[in-house]
Design a protein around this motif. Structure first.
Motif, PDB file in Angstrom:
ATOM      1  N   ASP A 233       8.057  12.250  -6.260  1.00 28.62           N
ATOM      2  CA  ASP A 233       7.628  11.819  -7.590  1.00 28.62           C
ATOM      3  C   ASP A 233       7.482  10.288  -7.692  1.00 28.62           C
ATOM      4  OD1 ASP A 233      10.256  10.927  -7.649  1.00 28.62           O
ATOM      5  OD2 ASP A 233      10.844  12.179  -9.346  1.00 28.62           O
ATOM      6  N   LEU A 234       7.707   9.596  -6.571  1.00 29.98           N
ATOM      7  CA  LEU A 234       7.532   8.149  -6.441  1.00 29.98           C
ATOM      8  C   LEU A 234       8.457   7.328  -7.332  1.00 29.98           C
ATOM      9  CD1 LEU A 234       3.626   7.998  -6.325  1.00 29.98           C
ATOM     10  CD2 LEU A 234       5.201   8.068  -4.385  1.00 29.98           C
ATOM     11  N   THR A 235       9.587   7.887  -7.710  1.00 36.76           N
ATOM     12  CA  THR A 235      10.497   7.167  -8.607  1.00 36.76           C
ATOM     13  C   THR A 235      11.686   6.531  -7.900  1.00 36.76           C
ATOM     14  OG1 THR A 235      11.802   9.133  -9.093  1.00 36.76           O
ATOM     15  CG2 THR A 235       9.928   8.644 -10.567  1.00 36.76           C
ATOM     16  N   ARG A 236      11.917   6.914  -6.625  1.00 32.76           N
ATOM     17  CA  ARG A 236      13.101   6.441  -5.930  1.00 32.76           C
ATOM     18  C   ARG A 236      12.768   6.114  -4.486  1.00 32.76           C
ATOM     19  NH1 ARG A 236      17.149   9.075  -3.037  1.00 32.76           N
ATOM     20  NH2 ARG A 236      16.232  11.099  -3.530  1.00 32.76           N
ATOM     21  N   CYS A 237      13.271   4.992  -4.029  1.00 35.54           N
ATOM     22  CA  CYS A 237      13.159   4.624  -2.616  1.00 35.54           C
ATOM     23  C   CYS A 237      14.295   5.321  -1.868  1.00 35.54           C
ATOM     24  CB  CYS A 237      13.270   3.103  -2.478  1.00 35.54           C
ATOM     25  SG  CYS A 237      13.461   2.544  -0.781  1.00 35.54           S
ATOM     26  N   VAL A 238      13.924   6.206  -0.975  1.00 29.60           N
ATOM     27  CA  VAL A 238      14.909   6.925  -0.168  1.00 29.60           C
ATOM     28  C   VAL A 238      15.459   6.008   0.915  1.00 29.60           C
ATOM     29  CG1 VAL A 238      15.170   8.801   1.511  1.00 29.60           C
ATOM     30  CG2 VAL A 238      13.849   9.158  -0.589  1.00 29.60           C
TER      31      VAL A 238
ATOM     32  N   GLU B  17       0.857  -1.179   0.000  1.00 34.98           N
ATOM     33  CA  GLU B  17       0.000   0.000   0.000  1.00 34.98           C
ATOM     34  C   GLU B  17       0.894   1.228   0.000  1.00 34.98           C
ATOM     35  OE1 GLU B  17      -3.663   1.957   2.583  1.00 34.98           O
ATOM     36  OE2 GLU B  17      -2.669   0.155   3.323  1.00 34.98           O
ATOM     37  N   VAL B  18       0.602   2.166  -0.874  1.00 35.33           N
ATOM     38  CA  VAL B  18       1.317   3.437  -0.914  1.00 35.33           C
ATOM     39  C   VAL B  18       0.373   4.491  -0.347  1.00 35.33           C
ATOM     40  CG1 VAL B  18       2.447   5.159  -2.361  1.00 35.33           C
ATOM     41  CG2 VAL B  18       2.665   2.730  -2.915  1.00 35.33           C
ATOM     42  N   PHE B  19       0.844   5.227   0.637  1.00 36.67           N
ATOM     43  CA  PHE B  19       0.017   6.228   1.307  1.00 36.67           C
ATOM     44  C   PHE B  19       0.199   7.577   0.618  1.00 36.67           C
ATOM     45  CE2 PHE B  19       1.309   2.968   4.355  1.00 36.67           C
ATOM     46  CZ  PHE B  19       0.064   2.451   4.670  1.00 36.67           C
ATOM     47  N   ARG B  20      -0.628   7.828  -0.411  1.00 35.12           N
ATOM     48  CA  ARG B  20      -0.490   9.028  -1.229  1.00 35.12           C
ATOM     49  C   ARG B  20      -1.357  10.177  -0.750  1.00 35.12           C
ATOM     50  NH1 ARG B  20       0.524   8.832  -7.266  1.00 35.12           N
ATOM     51  NH2 ARG B  20       0.735  10.975  -6.646  1.00 35.12           N
TER      52      ARG B  20
ATOM     53  N   ARG C 132      19.509   7.998   5.907  1.00 34.93           N
ATOM     54  CA  ARG C 132      19.076   8.372   4.555  1.00 34.93           C
ATOM     55  C   ARG C 132      17.976   9.427   4.583  1.00 34.93           C
ATOM     56  NH1 ARG C 132      19.874   3.871   0.133  1.00 34.93           N
ATOM     57  NH2 ARG C 132      21.788   2.911   0.881  1.00 34.93           N
ATOM     58  N   LEU C 133      17.081   9.357   5.561  1.00 36.09           N
ATOM     59  CA  LEU C 133      16.056  10.403   5.688  1.00 36.09           C
ATOM     60  C   LEU C 133      16.708  11.734   6.023  1.00 36.09           C
ATOM     61  CD1 LEU C 133      13.283   8.440   7.597  1.00 36.09           C
ATOM     62  CD2 LEU C 133      13.074   9.433   5.296  1.00 36.09           C
ATOM     63  N   HIS C 134      17.706  11.706   6.885  1.00 39.21           N
ATOM     64  CA  HIS C 134      18.413  12.939   7.237  1.00 39.21           C
ATOM     65  C   HIS C 134      19.057  13.573   6.001  1.00 39.21           C
ATOM     66  CE1 HIS C 134      21.644  15.452   8.981  1.00 39.21           C
ATOM     67  NE2 HIS C 134      20.689  15.732   9.849  1.00 39.21           N
ATOM     68  N   ALA C 135      19.609  12.754   5.142  1.00 35.06           N
ATOM     69  CA  ALA C 135      20.290  13.252   3.941  1.00 35.06           C
ATOM     70  C   ALA C 135      19.317  13.913   2.953  1.00 35.06           C
ATOM     71  CB  ALA C 135      21.031  12.114   3.250  1.00 35.06           C
ATOM     72  N   GLU C 136      18.034  13.593   3.046  1.00 40.27           N
ATOM     73  CA  GLU C 136      17.047  14.162   2.118  1.00 40.27           C
ATOM     74  C   GLU C 136      16.603  15.562   2.512  1.00 40.27           C
ATOM     75  OE1 GLU C 136      15.933  12.753  -0.896  1.00 40.27           O
ATOM     76  OE2 GLU C 136      17.606  11.409  -0.440  1.00 40.27           O
ATOM     77  N   GLY C 137      16.981  16.027   3.692  1.00 42.63           N
ATOM     78  CA  GLY C 137      16.673  17.396   4.109  1.00 42.63           C
ATOM     79  C   GLY C 137      15.184  17.664   4.229  1.00 42.63           C
ATOM     80  N   THR C 138      14.706  18.657   3.488  1.00 45.64           N
ATOM     81  CA  THR C 138      13.304  19.069   3.585  1.00 45.64           C
ATOM     82  C   THR C 138      12.453  18.528   2.437  1.00 45.64           C
ATOM     83  OG1 THR C 138      13.785  21.119   2.399  1.00 45.64           O
ATOM     84  CG2 THR C 138      13.892  21.200   4.823  1.00 45.64           C
ATOM     85  N   ASP C 139      13.004  17.641   1.636  1.00 43.03           N
ATOM     86  CA  ASP C 139      12.236  17.070   0.523  1.00 43.03           C
ATOM     87  C   ASP C 139      10.983  16.382   1.043  1.00 43.03           C
ATOM     88  OD1 ASP C 139      14.243  17.957  -1.105  1.00 43.03           O
ATOM     89  OD2 ASP C 139      14.980  15.963  -1.659  1.00 43.03           O
TER      90      ASP C 139
END
Length: 108
Positions: free
Chosen positions: A100-105, A32-35, A72-79
């Motif tokens: 954009d749902l193209t990459r698993c962070v 399930e993707v929570f969009r 990895r979440l920390h590296a994404e900043g405010t995205d």
């Protein structure tokens, strides 16, 4: 997001947890993707780093992939990040995806 899209996003992440989640998904696991709502990576980092630290403080072993996911979440900043859940026969995974749902962070 369909199964193929989630598989492609997971395939772009080289972590052990993402590999395991991808294998479960390819074996037919439910997902399930929570969009409905995205969150900032910074907020997710704050939540999950706190949970990670609490586990360590309590002497409990963090579940696989948690420490790496926090980094990895920390590296994404405010995205903006969306979450997904994969429920396999052996394990359940939480997956964090780019807006954009193209990459698993991160995956845990």
């Amino acid at each position: 997001m369909n199964r193929d899209g989630l598989e492609a996003a997971l395939d772009r992440n080289d972590s052990t947890s993402a590999r395991a989640a991808l294998a479960e998904l390819q074996a037919g696991a439910d997902f399930e993707v929570f969009r409905i709502q995205s969150s900032s990576a910074r907020l997710l980092w704050a939540i999950w780093s706190h949970r990670h630290q609490n586990l360590l403080d309590d002497g409990a072993a963090p579940w696989p992939g948690l420490a790496e996911a926090v980094d990895r979440l920390h590296a994404e900043g405010t995205d903006r990040i969306y979450s997904a859940k994969i429920t396999g026969s052996r394990q359940q995974f939480i997956v964090f995806l780019t807006e954009d749902l193209t990459r698993c962070v991160a995956c845990m």
